[in-house]
Scaffold this active site. Structure first.
Site, PDB file in Angstrom:
ATOM      1  NE  ARG A 103      46.169  44.505  13.216  1.00 48.11           N
ATOM      2  CZ  ARG A 103      46.424  43.203  13.088  1.00 48.11           C
ATOM      3  NH1 ARG A 103      46.484  42.647  11.887  1.00 48.11           N
ATOM      4  NH2 ARG A 103      46.630  42.440  14.146  1.00 48.11           N
ATOM      5  CG  HIS A 130      50.304  42.504  17.861  1.00 48.05           C
ATOM      6  ND1 HIS A 130      49.004  42.863  18.157  1.00 48.05           N
ATOM      7  CD2 HIS A 130      50.210  41.471  16.973  1.00 48.05           C
ATOM      8  CE1 HIS A 130      48.181  42.080  17.487  1.00 48.05           C
ATOM      9  NE2 HIS A 130      48.882  41.228  16.765  1.00 48.05           N
ATOM     10  CD  GLN A 133      49.244  37.091  18.704  1.00 46.43           C
ATOM     11  OE1 GLN A 133      48.443  37.430  17.835  1.00 46.43           O
ATOM     12  NE2 GLN A 133      49.280  35.848  19.186  1.00 46.43           N
ATOM     13  CG  ASP A 221      55.876  38.263  13.533  1.00 49.30           C
ATOM     14  OD1 ASP A 221      55.137  37.648  12.729  1.00 49.30           O
ATOM     15  OD2 ASP A 221      55.638  39.418  13.921  1.00 49.30           O
ATOM     16  CB  CYS A 261      51.600  36.525  16.438  1.00 50.36           C
ATOM     17  SG  CYS A 261      52.491  37.258  15.050  1.00 50.36           S
ATOM     18  NE  ARG A 289      45.092  38.378  19.570  1.00 55.14           N
ATOM     19  CZ  ARG A 289      45.301  39.111  18.476  1.00 55.14           C
ATOM     20  NH1 ARG A 289      45.986  38.617  17.469  1.00 55.14           N
ATOM     21  NH2 ARG A 289      44.848  40.355  18.394  1.00 55.14           N
TER      22      ARG A 289
END
Ligand code: CP
Ligand code: NVA
Length: 302
Positions: A103, A130, A133, A221, A261, A289
């Site tokens: 990440r 991402h 996700q 988000d 998310c 996840r």
């Protein structure tokens, strides 16, 4: 570089492979041991240059459940954070471990690890994408509306950030429709948007209610992603009105669900009543996840 040996972007995998991984994630949800222990004797290095709760814990627990071990490497503590080149890090880690999850900020760094290393690299979030996700999000949508995503319309409300870009890649690969509402100046990546438009129904609006109208999935988000903290005041002004509330949800399909998310900022991009309400699936999404991660790890490292 054979991009299919890695998970750098949803766009790199075939539709068939994405569906196989989602099917495996579904089986792993029913039976956590369904994939056996394909990672026995194997180690996943997890490099984090940004904070994480879900990605870190789901990868670490997922690796353990598959029989392997995971190493948490904060980029503040490894030499990468002091300027050791990504190519050198890639070559060294390839001599010790069997896969890397990273990440970080720049997508180029993730690509560099894959290019210079000899082991699978998984993108655990960059400023651009991402993908992990989105696999969990797709699993959540399939649980609600069935395995075929073709008839689903997803509404994205807010920043054209890493999540929006990965949603576009998913729409391109899996054929669902996507309606985005982003303020001017905060559109998704131009190339990703145009590639998705070539294949799927993609509509971009400035009015959030228009995007949400009739959609089965409404998702958003944070207004300020990791690394953008200095832009917080400017972004708060730009995103005024890009707030998923009950009124917006009432314009979506009757059976619509809300996804995020996480982490979420209640009162900013989403109202408390929506994230805590009956249409919210955010906790299933967060759980997924783990299952999606295990399916990705099994596919690449098993
Ligand atoms: N959604 C997500 O990636 O969460 P974390 O930042 O906690 O990993
Ligand atoms: N867009 C957010 C996602 C966090 C999981 C960020 O990059 O901070």
């Amino acid at each position: 570089m054979d991009r299919t040996r890695h998970f750098l972007s949803i766009a790199d995998w075939s539709t068939d492979r994405l569906i196989e991984v989602l099917d495996l994630a579904d089986r792993l949800k029913v039976d956590p041991t369904a994939a056996g222990q394909p990672l026995i004797g194997k180690t996943l290095a997890m490099i984090f240059a940004k904070s994480s709760t879900r990605t870190r814990v789901s990868f670490e627990v997922g690796t353990q459940q598959l029989g392997g071990q995971a190493l948490f490497l904060s980029s503040r503590d490894v030499q990468l954070g002091r300027g050791e080149p990504i190519a050198d890090t890639a070559r060294v880690l390839s001599r010790y471990v069997h896969g890397i999850m990273i990440r970080t900020f720049e997508q180029e760094d993730v690509e560099g690890l894959a290019k210079h290393g000899s082991i699978p690299v998984i993108n655990g979030l960059t400023d651009l994408l991402h993908p992990c996700q989105i696999m969990a999000d797709l699993q959540t949508i399939r649980e609600e509306f069935g395995p075929s995503l073709q008839d689903v319309t997803v509404a994205w409300v807010g920043d054209g950030c890493n999540m929006a870009n990965s949603w576009l890649n998913a729409a391109r690969k899996l054929g669902f429709s996507i309606r985005l509402a982003c303020p001017e100046g905060y559109d998704p990546d131009e190339d990703i948007l145009s590639s998705a438009r070539e294949v799927s129904s993609v509509k971009l609006f400035r009015e959030p209610g228009e995007a949400a109208s009739g959609a089965q999935v409404v998702t958003t988000d944070v207004w300020v992603s990791m690394g953008q903290e200095e832009e917080a005041a400017e972004r708060a002004r730009a995103f005024e009105g890009y707030h998923v509330d009950e009124k917006m949800m009432s314009g979506a399909a009757e059976d619509a669900i809300f996804l995020h998310c996480l982490p979420a900022h209640r009162g900013e991009e989403v109202a408390d009543e929506v994230i805590e309400g009956s249409q919210s699936r955010v906790w299933d999404e967060a759980e997924n996840r783990l299952h999606a991660q295990k399916a990705i790890l099994t596919t690449l490292m098993g």
